[in-house]
Design a protein around this motif. Sequence first.
Motif, mmCIF file in Angstrom:
data_model
loop_
_atom_site.group_PDB
_atom_site.id
_atom_site.type_symbol
_atom_site.label_atom_id
_atom_site.label_comp_id
_atom_site.label_asym_id
_atom_site.label_seq_id
_atom_site.Cartn_x
_atom_site.Cartn_y
_atom_site.Cartn_z
ATOM 1 N N ALA A 186 49.371 31.920 -2.211
ATOM 2 C CA ALA A 186 48.299 31.281 -1.438
ATOM 3 C C ALA A 186 48.473 29.768 -1.399
ATOM 4 C CB ALA A 186 46.939 31.633 -2.030
ATOM 5 N N ALA A 187 49.035 29.190 -2.458
ATOM 6 C CA ALA A 187 49.259 27.744 -2.486
ATOM 7 C C ALA A 187 50.257 27.339 -1.408
ATOM 8 C CB ALA A 187 49.759 27.316 -3.861
ATOM 9 N N VAL A 188 51.306 28.137 -1.237
ATOM 10 C CA VAL A 188 52.318 27.811 -0.225
ATOM 11 C C VAL A 188 51.775 28.052 1.179
ATOM 12 C CG1 VAL A 188 54.619 28.330 0.655
ATOM 13 C CG2 VAL A 188 54.203 28.365 -1.807
ATOM 14 N N ILE A 189 51.222 29.236 1.415
ATOM 15 C CA ILE A 189 50.747 29.566 2.757
ATOM 16 C C ILE A 189 49.579 28.661 3.146
ATOM 17 C CG2 ILE A 189 49.752 31.367 4.216
ATOM 18 C CD1 ILE A 189 51.278 33.429 2.587
ATOM 19 N N GLY A 190 48.699 28.366 2.189
ATOM 20 C CA GLY A 190 47.582 27.461 2.468
ATOM 21 C C GLY A 190 48.072 26.082 2.871
ATOM 22 N N HIS A 191 49.108 25.601 2.223
ATOM 23 C CA HIS A 191 49.690 24.301 2.561
ATOM 24 C C HIS A 191 50.246 24.317 3.983
ATOM 25 C CE1 HIS A 191 52.083 20.584 1.865
ATOM 26 N NE2 HIS A 191 52.970 21.198 2.643
ATOM 27 N N GLU A 192 50.944 25.384 4.338
ATOM 28 C CA GLU A 192 51.540 25.457 5.671
ATOM 29 C C GLU A 192 50.464 25.588 6.757
ATOM 30 O OE1 GLU A 192 54.585 24.725 6.043
ATOM 31 O OE2 GLU A 192 55.037 24.755 3.904
ATOM 32 N N ILE A 193 49.433 26.370 6.500
ATOM 33 C CA ILE A 193 48.328 26.483 7.453
ATOM 34 C C ILE A 193 47.636 25.127 7.623
ATOM 35 C CG2 ILE A 193 46.024 27.480 7.788
ATOM 36 C CD1 ILE A 193 47.082 30.075 6.597
ATOM 37 N N ALA A 194 47.553 24.360 6.539
ATOM 38 C CA ALA A 194 46.919 23.045 6.602
ATOM 39 C C ALA A 194 47.648 22.124 7.568
ATOM 40 C CB ALA A 194 46.867 22.423 5.205
ATOM 41 N N HIS A 195 48.970 22.240 7.649
ATOM 42 C CA HIS A 195 49.714 21.436 8.630
ATOM 43 C C HIS A 195 49.222 21.733 10.049
ATOM 44 C CE1 HIS A 195 52.668 19.301 6.274
ATOM 45 N NE2 HIS A 195 53.144 20.398 5.723
ATOM 46 N N VAL A 196 48.961 23.007 10.316
ATOM 47 C CA VAL A 196 48.482 23.401 11.647
ATOM 48 C C VAL A 196 47.067 22.878 11.878
ATOM 49 C CG1 VAL A 196 47.895 25.359 13.132
ATOM 50 C CG2 VAL A 196 49.953 25.451 11.712
ATOM 51 N N LEU A 197 46.196 23.052 10.894
ATOM 52 C CA LEU A 197 44.804 22.632 11.039
ATOM 53 C C LEU A 197 44.687 21.124 11.248
ATOM 54 C CD1 LEU A 197 43.101 24.798 8.255
ATOM 55 C CD2 LEU A 197 43.360 25.311 10.690
ATOM 56 N N ALA A 198 45.589 20.362 10.636
ATOM 57 C CA ALA A 198 45.562 18.905 10.771
ATOM 58 C C ALA A 198 46.360 18.427 11.979
ATOM 59 C CB ALA A 198 46.105 18.254 9.501
ATOM 60 N N GLN A 199 46.880 19.354 12.771
ATOM 61 C CA GLN A 199 47.608 19.048 13.998
ATOM 62 C C GLN A 199 48.806 18.126 13.759
ATOM 63 O OE1 GLN A 199 45.286 19.002 17.790
ATOM 64 N NE2 GLN A 199 43.620 18.274 16.481
ATOM 65 N N HIS A 200 49.508 18.376 12.674
ATOM 66 C CA HIS A 200 50.659 17.541 12.353
ATOM 67 C C HIS A 200 51.795 17.712 13.355
ATOM 68 C CE1 HIS A 200 49.279 17.245 7.874
ATOM 69 N NE2 HIS A 200 48.646 16.410 8.670
ATOM 70 N N SER A 201 51.939 18.900 13.934
ATOM 71 C CA SER A 201 52.982 19.105 14.941
ATOM 72 C C SER A 201 52.715 18.250 16.176
ATOM 73 C CB SER A 201 53.036 20.580 15.342
ATOM 74 O OG SER A 201 53.376 21.393 14.241
ATOM 75 N N ASN A 202 51.482 18.266 16.642
ATOM 76 C CA ASN A 202 51.089 17.455 17.793
ATOM 77 C C ASN A 202 51.315 15.973 17.497
ATOM 78 O OD1 ASN A 202 49.836 16.308 20.062
ATOM 79 N ND2 ASN A 202 48.159 17.782 20.051
ATOM 80 N N GLU A 203 50.944 15.570 16.305
ATOM 81 C CA GLU A 203 51.089 14.174 15.911
ATOM 82 C C GLU A 203 52.559 13.752 15.920
ATOM 83 O OE1 GLU A 203 49.635 11.290 12.215
ATOM 84 O OE2 GLU A 203 49.635 13.475 11.972
ATOM 85 N N ARG A 204 53.424 14.629 15.433
ATOM 86 C CA ARG A 204 54.839 14.278 15.348
ATOM 87 C C ARG A 204 55.477 14.188 16.736
ATOM 88 N NH1 ARG A 204 58.509 16.941 10.876
ATOM 89 N NH2 ARG A 204 57.415 18.803 11.561
ATOM 90 N N VAL A 205 55.209 15.167 17.593
ATOM 91 C CA VAL A 205 55.825 15.106 18.923
ATOM 92 C C VAL A 205 55.223 13.967 19.739
ATOM 93 C CG1 VAL A 205 54.326 16.677 20.240
ATOM 94 C CG2 VAL A 205 56.758 16.565 20.748
#
Length: 260
Positions: free
Chosen positions: A115-134
């Motif tokens: 859960a620590a790993v998957i929660g961290h990865e989901i958090a990237h999505v929730l914080a829109q880090h992909s959008n921010e990077r592109v």
Amino acid sequence: MRAIIIMLALGVLSACTQSPTGRNQVLLFSEHDMQRLGEQSFADIKEQEKISRHAGLNRLVQCVTRQLVAEVPGNGQWEVVLFDSKQINAFALPGGKVGVYSGLLKVADTQDQLAAVIGHEIAHVLAQHSNERVSRTQLTNIGLNAAGVALGQSGMREPAMAALGLGVQVGYLLPYGREQEAEADRLGLQLMARAGFDPQQAITLWRNMAAAGSGSQPPEILSTHPSHGTRIEGLSGLLPEANNLYMQARARGVQPACNY
């Protein structure tokens, strides 16, 4: 030139927002754009990677992810796929996509550590880090005018894939920035705690990662994240807040029972 500068400034201002932790972000793309990119990329990965049919491991991964996304407002439907690979890694993409490599389960050996790993990865999505990077890539290399170009068109594949943390060779994971990693640590720890997973196990997980990384070929996830020492120190400082959320979840009767 003055008109162009004014237009760029207005465009950036209109795209300014704040992350869930209050950090300033510039997001040039719509949720629909990023969702479409995530879905396309996930479809590519499923074609290139072997999907695990191990019933027990799939049950574990599905259960942990389901428990986590239940704490995400408007969580919708998340697709979770376990890939049969020795990679010690996982990722999440916009559009509700989660990929876990079976090698991770040799290091994350409890539901809470997974859960620590998957929660961290989901958090990237929730914080829109992909959008921010592109968005940063667009502003740096192309300019704001090109932000209207649909993701996935000719010439956009490389920055678009990089935005998701993926190489042009699909499945190759690229690192997020330090501020994004720190933010995903905090949000991910909060998420797992609210879902009833013990946040203290996140520390144990990264100690396991450190031990697994002592050989000649460290876990892939260590190449895309800060050093385990830095990660453990940061998470330790976040534990008091996360432990309070964990105790509140347990008081509400939230007690995950995910197993093989």
